[in-house]
Design a protein around this motif. Structure first.
Motif, short mmCIF file in Angstrom:
data_model
loop_
_atom_site.label_atom_id
_atom_site.label_comp_id
_atom_site.label_asym_id
_atom_site.label_seq_id
_atom_site.Cartn_x
_atom_site.Cartn_y
_atom_site.Cartn_z
N ALA A 180 4.17 7.55 9.91
CA ALA A 180 4.67 6.21 10.24
C ALA A 180 3.90 5.62 11.41
CB ALA A 180 6.16 6.26 10.56
N SER A 181 3.61 6.43 12.40
CA SER A 181 2.88 5.96 13.58
C SER A 181 1.46 5.52 13.21
CB SER A 181 2.82 7.06 14.64
OG SER A 181 4.12 7.41 15.07
N LEU A 182 0.78 6.33 12.40
CA LEU A 182 -0.59 5.99 12.00
C LEU A 182 -0.62 4.71 11.17
CD1 LEU A 182 -1.95 9.53 11.06
CD2 LEU A 182 -2.62 8.14 13.02
N ILE A 183 0.32 4.58 10.24
CA ILE A 183 0.35 3.39 9.38
C ILE A 183 0.69 2.14 10.18
CG2 ILE A 183 1.50 2.31 7.41
CD1 ILE A 183 1.87 5.19 6.28
N LEU A 184 1.69 2.24 11.06
CA LEU A 184 2.06 1.09 11.87
C LEU A 184 0.93 0.68 12.80
CD1 LEU A 184 5.78 1.97 12.72
CD2 LEU A 184 4.97 0.11 11.24
N MET A 186 0.86 -1.17 0.00
CA MET A 186 0.00 0.00 0.00
C MET A 186 0.91 1.23 0.00
SD MET A 186 -2.62 -1.86 0.05
CE MET A 186 -3.94 -0.66 0.13
N LYS A 187 0.62 2.20 -0.89
CA LYS A 187 1.49 3.36 -1.04
C LYS A 187 0.73 4.65 -0.72
CE LYS A 187 4.40 1.21 -4.61
NZ LYS A 187 4.96 1.37 -5.99
N LEU A 206 -5.29 10.66 5.55
CA LEU A 206 -4.59 9.39 5.78
C LEU A 206 -5.38 8.53 6.75
CD1 LEU A 206 -2.13 7.50 5.59
CD2 LEU A 206 -1.07 8.85 7.41
N ALA A 207 -5.90 9.15 7.80
CA ALA A 207 -6.65 8.39 8.81
C ALA A 207 -7.86 7.71 8.19
CB ALA A 207 -7.08 9.32 9.94
N SER A 208 -8.58 8.43 7.32
CA SER A 208 -9.75 7.85 6.67
C SER A 208 -9.37 6.68 5.78
CB SER A 208 -10.47 8.92 5.85
OG SER A 208 -11.54 8.38 5.11
N ARG A 209 -8.30 6.85 4.98
CA ARG A 209 -7.88 5.78 4.09
C ARG A 209 -7.41 4.54 4.87
NH1 ARG A 209 -6.09 5.43 -1.22
NH2 ARG A 209 -7.67 7.06 -1.51
N LEU A 210 -6.68 4.76 5.94
CA LEU A 210 -6.20 3.63 6.73
C LEU A 210 -7.36 2.88 7.37
CD1 LEU A 210 -3.09 5.24 8.49
CD2 LEU A 210 -3.09 3.61 6.60
N GLY A 211 -8.39 3.62 7.76
CA GLY A 211 -9.55 2.96 8.35
C GLY A 211 -10.21 2.02 7.37
N ARG A 212 -10.28 2.42 6.10
CA ARG A 212 -10.92 1.59 5.08
C ARG A 212 -10.03 0.44 4.62
NH1 ARG A 212 -11.58 3.55 0.61
NH2 ARG A 212 -10.69 5.64 0.67
N GLU A 213 -8.71 0.61 4.73
CA GLU A 213 -7.78 -0.41 4.23
C GLU A 213 -7.14 -1.23 5.34
OE1 GLU A 213 -6.54 1.86 0.08
OE2 GLU A 213 -5.08 1.74 1.71
N ARG A 214 -7.64 -1.09 6.55
CA ARG A 214 -7.04 -1.77 7.69
C ARG A 214 -6.99 -3.29 7.49
NH1 ARG A 214 -5.56 -1.00 12.89
NH2 ARG A 214 -5.97 -2.67 14.39
N SER A 215 -8.05 -3.87 6.94
CA SER A 215 -8.08 -5.33 6.77
C SER A 215 -6.97 -5.80 5.82
CB SER A 215 -9.45 -5.79 6.25
OG SER A 215 -9.73 -5.19 4.99
N VAL A 216 -6.67 -4.98 4.81
CA VAL A 216 -5.60 -5.32 3.88
C VAL A 216 -4.24 -5.19 4.57
CG1 VAL A 216 -4.48 -4.75 1.69
CG2 VAL A 216 -6.97 -4.53 1.92
N LEU A 217 -4.07 -4.11 5.32
CA LEU A 217 -2.80 -3.87 6.01
C LEU A 217 -2.51 -4.93 7.05
CD1 LEU A 217 -3.21 -0.01 6.40
CD2 LEU A 217 -1.40 -1.13 5.10
N LEU A 218 -3.55 -5.51 7.62
CA LEU A 218 -3.37 -6.56 8.62
C LEU A 218 -3.13 -7.92 7.99
CD1 LEU A 218 -6.18 -5.55 11.16
CD2 LEU A 218 -3.71 -5.44 11.56
N GLY A 219 -3.26 -8.00 6.68
CA GLY A 219 -3.10 -9.27 5.99
C GLY A 219 -1.66 -9.76 5.97
N ALA A 273 3.93 -1.49 3.38
CA ALA A 273 3.45 -0.14 3.04
C ALA A 273 4.62 0.79 2.78
CB ALA A 273 2.57 0.41 4.17
N VAL A 274 4.33 1.85 2.03
CA VAL A 274 5.32 2.89 1.75
C VAL A 274 4.67 4.23 2.08
CG1 VAL A 274 6.86 3.95 0.06
CG2 VAL A 274 6.25 1.52 -0.15
N SER A 275 5.39 5.07 2.80
CA SER A 275 4.90 6.42 3.10
C SER A 275 5.89 7.42 2.52
CB SER A 275 4.78 6.63 4.61
OG SER A 275 4.36 7.96 4.90
N ALA A 276 5.40 8.34 1.69
CA ALA A 276 6.26 9.36 1.06
C ALA A 276 5.97 10.72 1.68
CB ALA A 276 6.01 9.40 -0.44
#
Length: 265
Positions: free
Chosen positions: A255-259, A181-182, A194-207, A212-215
């Motif tokens: 980084a903190s939000l994504i992790l 996820m980028k 970012l917070a909204s997107r992470l909320g919707r993609e949390r299930s993917v990120l936990l897979g 992930a990449v943060s720019a």
């Protein structure tokens, strides 16, 4: 210094009492013969070291100044894997040199796996000419953050002259992830927060196998050309509120939000 780290070849070799690690063990931790302290191998296992013998003597330098000389012999018993790094790559526009140490220390403390520092079109070109702008110097700063976090694995660091090269390097490393996820932080053309997107993609990120990449742009942000390059490479342009953050602050917050969304914090 929450752990003393050693290169593999330093194990079994007496530690010079003038070494910063020895000074910390003796004067801050107040350890003596027979005492133990947290130790680890850089890039390897963590465990416990035991001081077997201290041979100290007062010595005099050529300038007449007296100092404590000698050595410390210690043994090491590995006990764990040393806190593996998390599958988060950080691509960061090169910041002011005065901010660099704090930024890299925090990235290592959070446990990201890699940091790519790159020149940007709006970034100050002189920053890349700083004495701190070397991968060796940056590694030392990351090592300091690793020690603070009581870890042993140091994030990889790569310095790139511009965004296109950084994207190419990141693309190569991200191939190791089963899914990636980028996210690119931007307060000019954000799709959403970012917070909204992470909320919707949390299930993917936990897979399993997801990375992930943060720019993060430099202090003046991205140009339209760089935004287009990021989008073409699969990044989503996202905001972190209406306030303009320093590069190092934006990197730490993102980084903190994504992790956290990845279940790592």
């Amino acid at each position: 210094m929450n752990i003393c780290l050693f290169k593999p070849e330093e194990l079994g070799v007496p530690l010079d009492l003038r070494d910063e690690r020895a000074k910390h063990i003796l004067t801050v931790l107040h350890k003596g013969e027979g005492d133990c302290f947290a130790a680890g191998i850089i890039g390897g296992e963590s465990g416990t070291a035991r001081i077997e013998r201290i041979e100290a003597q007062q010595m005099t330098a050529p300038n007449g100044k007296s100092y404590r000389g000698g050595s410390m012999t210690f043994s090491f018993v590995p006990e764990g894997d040393g806190k593996p790094l998390y599958p988060l790559i950080m691509l960061i526009g090169f910041p002011r040199p005065i901010q660099l140490k704090r930024l890299l220390r925090d990235m290592a403390g959070l446990g990201v796996c890699s940091v790519y520092l790159c020149g940007t079109e709006l970034g100050e070109k002189s920053y890349l000419k700083s004495t701190l702008c070397s991968e060796e110097a940056c590694h030392a700063m990351l090592l300091e953050g690793t020690v603070q976090a009581a870890g042993t694995h140091v994030p990889r660091v790569k310095i790139c002259p511009d965004v296109p090269e950084a994207l190419s390097e990141v693309r190569q490393e991200a191939r190791d992830f089963q899914a990636v996820m980028k996210y690119a932080m931007d307060n000019v053309r954000p799709e959403e927060s970012l917070a909204s997107r992470l909320g919707r993609e949390r299930s993917v990120l936990l897979g399993p196998g997801c990375g992930a990449v943060s720019a993060i742009g430099s202090e003046r942000g991205w140009t339209d050309r760089e935004r287009d390059l990021l989008v073409q490479d699969g990044f989503s342009l996202l905001s972190m509120g209406k306030r303009v953050l320093r590069t190092e602050t934006a990197a730490t917050v993102s980084a903190s939000l994504i992790l956290a969304a990845m279940g790592k914090l």
